[in-house]
Every structure is written in C-alpha cells, then in structure tokens.
Design an enzyme around this catalytic site. Sequence first.
Site: not given
Ligand code: GLN
Length: 188
Positions: A77, A166, A168
């Site tokens: 992410c 994610h 995890e």
């Molecule tokens: N929206 C976050 C970003 O742009 C990422 C979200 C996340 O890691 N769950 O960095």
Amino acid sequence: MLVGILAIQGDYEAHGRVLEKLGAKVRFVRTPEQLDEVDALIIPGGESTTFLNFLVEHGFLEKLRAFVRAKPTFGTCAGAILLAKDVENPPQESLGAIDLAVRRNAYGRQNESFIIDVESKFGPLELVFIRAPKITRVGAGVEVLATEKDDPVLVRQGKVMAATFHPELSSSARVHEEFLKMARNGTK
Ligand code: GLN
C-alpha cells in the site's frame, strides 16, 4: 536471514506477527543504521507522505534508496507507493525501485476500504484494501502476480515486490510466504 520492517509509521506490527508466525527473524527498522543489519525489508502501509517527510528529515531517504536497489524489498500500500517509479494524485517523490506508475487513493469514497477474494499466481488470496492506490502502468520488466478486475494489485520486478493491498491483515500468510521465498533466493 533477518527481515527488517520499516517501523516509523503505519501497520508494521501486523507484518511482524505474520513473519514471526512463518518462523522468520524480524527486526523493526527505525534508523538508517539499522538498515545495515537486515537482509530484506518490508515497507508497510500507512501514509506515504508521512513516510517521505520522516525519511527526508532524518536523512534516511538516500540510504533507503540504495537498500531497495540492492536487497529484497516488499512494499504494501503506502510502501508500494514509495517503491514505484512514478506517483500521481498528487505527484510525489519516490524510491523508483519498481517500474510502475501508481495513483494514490484511487478507489472512490464509498470503496475506500473493502475486502475481496481473487485468484493469483499463488492460488486464492483474500485482499484487504484501505484507501488503496491503483497501479496505472506496469513496465515491461514487471511480472503481474494478482489482479483485481483489470488492475494489477500484486507485482514483482527482480527482488522488489509491491502490493496495493494489506497482506498482513489477510487470514492467510501466503503473500508473506512468497516474499520470504524470494528474499531467501535473493540473499544467497
Ligand atoms: N492512502 C495512503 C497513501 O496515499 C495509502 C493507504 C495505505 O497504506 N493503507 O499513502
């Protein structure tokens, strides 16, 4: 093999629990010096802008850039956003470790967080998305390991893996298992 988890912000503890369940030795990395002690690295989810600010303020960015070019790294992410070559919405600096373009916060408001099941190169996966980015361009050297509808969500180029979800928070440790396999091969 010692697996580092960048532990300056975000969801690093959950990654630690999954890796330990798989029998890996884990070290939380909070300083540039601690990077020298680990053989592989996970960059967790969180807020990529917050990560970047911290890394710049603590003189950590260049050291991390060198690490991710040399050693097995997995970004999830916000971590995937940091590893990508190009970032949009808005554009921001990144480590350029994997030939991708990503668009931050690319899922609409009502879909900011959701869970779905997909088929992948590693069999069925449960994907947890939280304010996730979308991969909008995949370079020629990048292998797509899982997709959600038409969007790549798990990709790999050499020793670098990136997930827009994610792993995890999933009920299975399959993706971490694959990262450990890749990291073991990459550190030999
Ligand atoms: N929206 C976050 C970003 O742009 C990422 C979200 C996340 O890691 N769950 O960095």
